[in-house]
Design an enzyme around this catalytic site. Structure first.
Site, short mmCIF file in Angstrom:
data_model
loop_
_atom_site.label_atom_id
_atom_site.label_comp_id
_atom_site.label_asym_id
_atom_site.label_seq_id
_atom_site.Cartn_x
_atom_site.Cartn_y
_atom_site.Cartn_z
N ASP A 65 0.87 -1.16 0.00
CA ASP A 65 0.00 0.00 0.00
C ASP A 65 0.91 1.21 0.00
O ASP A 65 1.86 1.29 0.78
CB ASP A 65 -0.95 0.04 1.19
CG ASP A 65 -2.09 1.01 0.89
OD1 ASP A 65 -2.97 0.65 0.08
OD2 ASP A 65 -2.10 2.13 1.42
N SER A 66 0.63 2.12 -0.91
CA SER A 66 1.57 3.20 -1.12
C SER A 66 0.84 4.46 -1.52
O SER A 66 -0.37 4.45 -1.78
CB SER A 66 2.58 2.80 -2.20
OG SER A 66 1.92 2.23 -3.30
N PHE A 151 4.36 4.63 -13.54
CA PHE A 151 2.91 4.66 -13.43
C PHE A 151 2.51 5.75 -12.42
O PHE A 151 3.38 6.37 -11.78
CB PHE A 151 2.36 3.29 -13.00
CG PHE A 151 2.77 2.86 -11.62
CD1 PHE A 151 4.02 2.29 -11.38
CD2 PHE A 151 1.92 3.04 -10.53
CE1 PHE A 151 4.40 1.92 -10.11
CE2 PHE A 151 2.29 2.65 -9.25
CZ PHE A 151 3.54 2.09 -9.04
N GLY A 152 1.22 5.94 -12.28
CA GLY A 152 0.70 6.86 -11.26
C GLY A 152 1.32 8.24 -11.34
O GLY A 152 1.37 8.88 -12.39
N TYR A 153 1.86 8.69 -10.20
CA TYR A 153 2.40 10.05 -10.08
C TYR A 153 3.88 10.14 -10.48
O TYR A 153 4.51 11.18 -10.26
CB TYR A 153 2.24 10.53 -8.63
CG TYR A 153 0.80 10.61 -8.15
CD1 TYR A 153 0.05 11.77 -8.33
CD2 TYR A 153 0.18 9.53 -7.52
CE1 TYR A 153 -1.27 11.85 -7.90
CE2 TYR A 153 -1.14 9.59 -7.09
CZ TYR A 153 -1.86 10.76 -7.29
OH TYR A 153 -3.16 10.83 -6.86
N ARG A 187 9.29 1.78 -2.71
CA ARG A 187 8.97 0.34 -2.78
C ARG A 187 10.25 -0.49 -2.71
O ARG A 187 10.30 -1.50 -2.01
CB ARG A 187 8.20 0.08 -4.08
CG ARG A 187 7.58 -1.30 -4.18
CD ARG A 187 6.53 -1.35 -5.29
NE ARG A 187 5.41 -0.47 -4.99
CZ ARG A 187 5.21 0.72 -5.58
NH1 ARG A 187 6.02 1.16 -6.54
NH2 ARG A 187 4.20 1.47 -5.23
#
Ligand code: IMP
Length: 202
Positions: A65-66, A151-153, A187
């Site tokens: 979870d991040s 991915f994401g931000y 991560r």
């Protein structure tokens, strides 16, 4: 098994496990339902995902979870980082929302644009015991976002000490693990701690 439905995370988690000789199926591939993330911390939500997956499959389950924590926004989006992208998982919209809020607060100088990523990792074993670790990487928010990797931000995040955003780095550079470094991303840094606890050395 890897308890995620997020393809970006899955690819990174597989890459981190591979040098330890661990291959894993994912919750998405097994068609498992995504549990509701009702925890109030990264650690709690990683536990919810890992425990649900271990119970459903009888396999050791690895969850992350991040999220992105922005100082000038009192820690937002934080544990709600995925939700800020909405149903359509539109991270350009989420990055634009962060930028608008920073502009409203006059946060244009780099020292007012500090942020960090956090990763809480959890392995839930079928006998119910848990391994839990957490790590962060500090940086500054760039605007406009740069790069198409990750991915994401990732395109908006400039890690401290680097001139390129995570979106401009290969996943190998983003991990920053030996022989390149001792762990760069949140991560990868959390994974190093986890590996010390429960994996064979690389
Ligand atoms: P969750 O852990 O499933 O709640 O989702 C975390 C969200 O945080 C992801 O969907 C991404 O938007 C963001 N995030 C977490 N780690 C990273 C990363 O390494 N790069 C970019 N975005 C990330």
């Amino acid at each position: 098994m890897i308890a995620t439905h997020n393809p970006g995370k899955l690819a990174e988690m597989r890459e981190l496990l591979a040098p330890h000789g661990v291959e894993a199926v994912s919750a998405g591939e097994l068609g498992l339902a995504e549990p509701e993330e009702t925890g109030d911390s990264f650690r709690a939500n990683a536990g919810i995902k890992a425990i649900a997956a271990a119970k459903a499959t009888g396999l050791p389950a690895f969850a992350d979870d991040s999220g992105l924590v922005v100082d000038a926004l009192d820690g937002a989006p934080g544990i709600h980082s995925a939700r800020w992208a909405g149903e359509g998982k539109d991270f350009m919209a989420a990055m634009t929302r962060i930028e608008r809020l920073l502009q409203e607060r006059g946060a244009t100088a780099p020292e007012h644009r500090k942020a960090h990523f956090v990763s809480a990792l959890c392995v839930a074993w079928p006998d119910d015991h848990l391994e839990e670790v957490e790590a962060r990487v500090d940086g500054t928010l760039a605007w406009p976002p740069r790069g198409t990797a990750g991915f994401g931000y990732d395109p908006a995040f400039l890690p401290d000490g680097y001139t390129r955003t995570f979106g401009e780095m290969s996943s190998i550079e983003k991990h920053g693990l030996p022989p390149l470094g001792l762990g760069l991303s949140h991560r990868a840094r959390a994974f190093v701690k986890l590996a010390e606890i429960c994996l064979e050395p690389r």
